[in-house]
Design an enzyme around this catalytic site. Structure first.
Site, PDB file in Angstrom:
ATOM      1  CE  LYS A  13      -2.021  -1.213   3.864  1.00 35.75           C
ATOM      2  NZ  LYS A  13      -1.277  -2.479   4.177  1.00 35.75           N
ATOM      3  NE  ARG A  88      -4.206  -1.405  10.389  1.00 37.48           N
ATOM      4  CZ  ARG A  88      -3.125  -0.918   9.767  1.00 37.48           C
ATOM      5  NH1 ARG A  88      -3.133   0.274   9.247  1.00 37.48           N
ATOM      6  NH2 ARG A  88      -2.068  -1.668   9.661  1.00 37.48           N
ATOM      7  NE  ARG A 122       7.940  -2.709   6.058  1.00 37.91           N
ATOM      8  CZ  ARG A 122       6.648  -2.543   6.278  1.00 37.91           C
ATOM      9  NH1 ARG A 122       5.908  -1.884   5.408  1.00 37.91           N
ATOM     10  NH2 ARG A 122       6.075  -3.057   7.348  1.00 37.91           N
ATOM     11  NE  ARG A 155       6.644  -0.804   9.965  1.00 35.59           N
ATOM     12  CZ  ARG A 155       5.485  -0.685   9.318  1.00 35.59           C
ATOM     13  NH1 ARG A 155       5.410   0.064   8.238  1.00 35.59           N
ATOM     14  NH2 ARG A 155       4.415  -1.315   9.739  1.00 35.59           N
ATOM     15  NE  ARG A 166       2.422  -5.322  11.035  1.00 36.74           N
ATOM     16  CZ  ARG A 166       3.398  -5.147  10.133  1.00 36.74           C
ATOM     17  NH1 ARG A 166       4.539  -5.790  10.250  1.00 36.74           N
ATOM     18  NH2 ARG A 166       3.215  -4.327   9.127  1.00 36.74           N
TER      19      ARG A 166
HETATM   20  P1  AP5 Z   1       4.885  -1.600   1.812  1.00 32.33           P
HETATM   21  O1  AP5 Z   1       4.565  -0.742   0.653  1.00 32.33           O
HETATM   22  O2  AP5 Z   1       5.634  -1.009   2.965  1.00 32.33           O
HETATM   23  O3  AP5 Z   1       3.568  -2.366   2.311  1.00 32.33           O
HETATM   24  P2  AP5 Z   1       2.313  -1.834   3.142  1.00 32.33           P
HETATM   25  O4  AP5 Z   1       1.116  -2.488   2.580  1.00 32.33           O
HETATM   26  O5  AP5 Z   1       2.331  -0.337   3.194  1.00 32.33           O
HETATM   27  O6  AP5 Z   1       2.638  -2.506   4.533  1.00 32.33           O
HETATM   28  P3  AP5 Z   1       2.666  -1.966   6.022  1.00 32.33           P
HETATM   29  O7  AP5 Z   1       3.349  -3.055   6.840  1.00 32.33           O
HETATM   30  O8  AP5 Z   1       3.267  -0.596   6.152  1.00 32.33           O
HETATM   31  O9  AP5 Z   1       1.206  -1.912   6.365  1.00 32.33           O
HETATM   32  P4  AP5 Z   1       0.589  -2.086   7.695  1.00 32.33           P
HETATM   33  O10 AP5 Z   1      -0.797  -1.889   7.292  1.00 32.33           O
HETATM   34  O11 AP5 Z   1       0.846  -3.306   8.479  1.00 32.33           O
HETATM   35  O12 AP5 Z   1       1.364  -1.014   8.600  1.00 32.33           O
HETATM   36  P5  AP5 Z   1       1.032   0.474   8.991  1.00 32.33           P
HETATM   37  O13 AP5 Z   1       2.268   1.259   8.880  1.00 32.33           O
HETATM   38  O14 AP5 Z   1      -0.199   0.937   8.281  1.00 32.33           O
HETATM   39  O15 AP5 Z   1       5.704  -2.864   1.226  1.00 32.33           O
HETATM   40  C1  AP5 Z   1       6.186  -3.878   2.109  1.00 32.33           C
HETATM   41  C2  AP5 Z   1       7.552  -4.386   1.574  1.00 32.33           C
HETATM   42  O16 AP5 Z   1       7.327  -5.012   0.305  1.00 32.33           O
HETATM   43  C3  AP5 Z   1       8.586  -3.285   1.320  1.00 32.33           C
HETATM   44  O17 AP5 Z   1       9.865  -3.772   1.658  1.00 32.33           O
HETATM   45  C4  AP5 Z   1       8.499  -3.013  -0.195  1.00 32.33           C
HETATM   46  O18 AP5 Z   1       9.743  -2.578  -0.731  1.00 32.33           O
HETATM   47  C5  AP5 Z   1       8.122  -4.398  -0.711  1.00 32.33           C
HETATM   48  N1  AP5 Z   1       7.263  -4.322  -1.899  1.00 32.33           N
HETATM   49  C6  AP5 Z   1       6.205  -3.494  -2.083  1.00 32.33           C
HETATM   50  N2  AP5 Z   1       5.647  -3.710  -3.293  1.00 32.33           N
HETATM   51  C7  AP5 Z   1       6.374  -4.710  -3.868  1.00 32.33           C
HETATM   52  C8  AP5 Z   1       6.296  -5.395  -5.106  1.00 32.33           C
HETATM   53  N3  AP5 Z   1       5.353  -5.100  -6.018  1.00 32.33           N
HETATM   54  N4  AP5 Z   1       7.186  -6.393  -5.364  1.00 32.33           N
HETATM   55  C9  AP5 Z   1       8.136  -6.706  -4.449  1.00 32.33           C
HETATM   56  N5  AP5 Z   1       8.274  -6.089  -3.261  1.00 32.33           N
HETATM   57  C10 AP5 Z   1       7.396  -5.102  -2.968  1.00 32.33           C
HETATM   58  O19 AP5 Z   1       0.597   0.325  10.513  1.00 32.33           O
HETATM   59  C11 AP5 Z   1       1.546   0.038  11.536  1.00 32.33           C
HETATM   60  C12 AP5 Z   1       0.844   0.011  12.876  1.00 32.33           C
HETATM   61  O20 AP5 Z   1       0.248   1.298  13.162  1.00 32.33           O
HETATM   62  C13 AP5 Z   1      -0.322  -0.973  13.016  1.00 32.33           C
HETATM   63  O21 AP5 Z   1       0.117  -2.295  13.303  1.00 32.33           O
HETATM   64  C14 AP5 Z   1      -1.115  -0.340  14.165  1.00 32.33           C
HETATM   65  O22 AP5 Z   1      -0.504  -0.584  15.406  1.00 32.33           O
HETATM   66  C15 AP5 Z   1      -1.007   1.133  13.848  1.00 32.33           C
HETATM   67  N6  AP5 Z   1      -2.105   1.612  12.962  1.00 32.33           N
HETATM   68  C16 AP5 Z   1      -1.959   2.139  11.712  1.00 32.33           C
HETATM   69  N7  AP5 Z   1      -3.168   2.459  11.201  1.00 32.33           N
HETATM   70  C17 AP5 Z   1      -4.084   2.138  12.150  1.00 32.33           C
HETATM   71  C18 AP5 Z   1      -5.491   2.205  12.207  1.00 32.33           C
HETATM   72  N8  AP5 Z   1      -6.213   2.674  11.204  1.00 32.33           N
HETATM   73  N9  AP5 Z   1      -6.111   1.766  13.334  1.00 32.33           N
HETATM   74  C19 AP5 Z   1      -5.412   1.302  14.387  1.00 32.33           C
HETATM   75  N10 AP5 Z   1      -4.062   1.182  14.390  1.00 32.33           N
HETATM   76  C20 AP5 Z   1      -3.412   1.593  13.292  1.00 32.33           C
END
Ligand code: AP5
Length: 209
Positions: A13, A88, A122, A155, A166
């Site tokens: 994402k 979420r 990552r 991370r 997760r």
């Molecule tokens: P990346 O683009 O970083 O993936 P992502 O979908 O953004 O994954 P996240 O882990 O950031 O999402 P998340 O939803 O768990 O975490 P968030 O920060 O929102 O890509 C991942 C890896 O793959 C990278 O290394 C990239 O280079 C690689 N990649 C990408 N595309 C690729 C491709 N096409 N081919 C190959 N490799 C590829 O949330 C973190 C924490 O914050 C949560 O756990 C929670 O505690 C809190 N939080 C955030 N939002 C909320 C909410 N709405 N409600 C409650 N708590 C929340």
């Protein structure tokens, strides 16, 4: 354009949002990034959420909804936005309905195996937020950000047992939003496998279509 990016952790994402925001000239709002930056700044919010983030659990709805409400009220969101990682939960989605009219909710579809592979490799730059992968998207110089030269970090929630936790949180709390938004006619499915640029092109065509 007002978009939500919905999908499991590691679906790409943030990576696709970084491309889409430039191409569509809209703002990228990642709730994960907002929380991480609050932790880095040592703010009151940051102190409250630090342990939750590290564990991979969700931050309580009231704190998250209030943070997004404030962010969406800022001027730069008037031209459109991508919400990445919000909503979420059903409660967050209900709250968002009162804050903005959405154009589409993009459902990133990816296998569990790919998620684990992507997240375990990552690396991120804390100050720029730029996302790398040790195999799929390595930095020019090993372990260092391409622009600033700062060291890249893993991370704390990208350790394997946290990734699995997760994913289980996603299945329980967030996956029900797929049907929620499908019923509202807003859901757009996106095959999130393959190269990032190809995924973005698929997204662009779907949104134009
Ligand atoms: P990346 O683009 O970083 O993936 P992502 O979908 O953004 O994954 P996240 O882990 O950031 O999402 P998340 O939803 O768990 O975490 P968030 O920060 O929102 O890509 C991942 C890896 O793959 C990278 O290394 C990239 O280079 C690689 N990649 C990408 N595309 C690729 C491709 N096409 N081919 C190959 N490799 C590829 O949330 C973190 C924490 O914050 C949560 O756990 C929670 O505690 C809190 N939080 C955030 N939002 C909320 C909410 N709405 N409600 C409650 N708590 C929340």
């Amino acid at each position: 354009m007002r978009l939500v990016f919905l999908g499991p952790p590691g679906a790409g994402k943030g990576t696709i949002a970084a491309i889409a925001k430039e191409s569509f000239h809209i703002v990228h709002i990642s709730t994960g990034d907002l929380f991480r930056s609050a932790v880095k700044d040592g703010s009151d919010l940051g102190r409250r959420v630090q342990a939750i983030l590290a564990s991979g659990a969700l931050v309580p709805d009231d704190l998250t909804i209030e943070m997004v409400r404030r962010r969406l009220a800022q001027d730069d969101c008037k031209g459109g936005f991508i919400l990445d990682g919000f909503p979420r939960t059903i409660a967050q989605a209900d709250a968002l309905a009162g804050m903005a009219v959405l154009d589409a909710v993009v459902n990133f579809q990816i296998t569990r195996e790919e998620v684990v592979q992507r997240l375990s490799g990552r690396r991120v730059c804390r100050s720029t937020g730029r996302i790398y992968h040790i195999i799929y998207n390595p930095p020019k110089r090993e372990g260092l950000d391409d622009d600033t030269g700062e060291p890249l970090v893993k991370r704390p929630d990208d350790e394997e047992e946290k990734i699995l936790f997760r994913l289980s949180v996603y299945e329980k709390a967030t996956a029900p939003l797929i049907d929620y938004y499908r019923r509202k006619g807003l859901l757009v499915d996106l095959d999130a496998g393959g190269k990032s640029q190809d995924i973005f092109e698929r997204l662009r065509k779907t949104l134009q279509g």
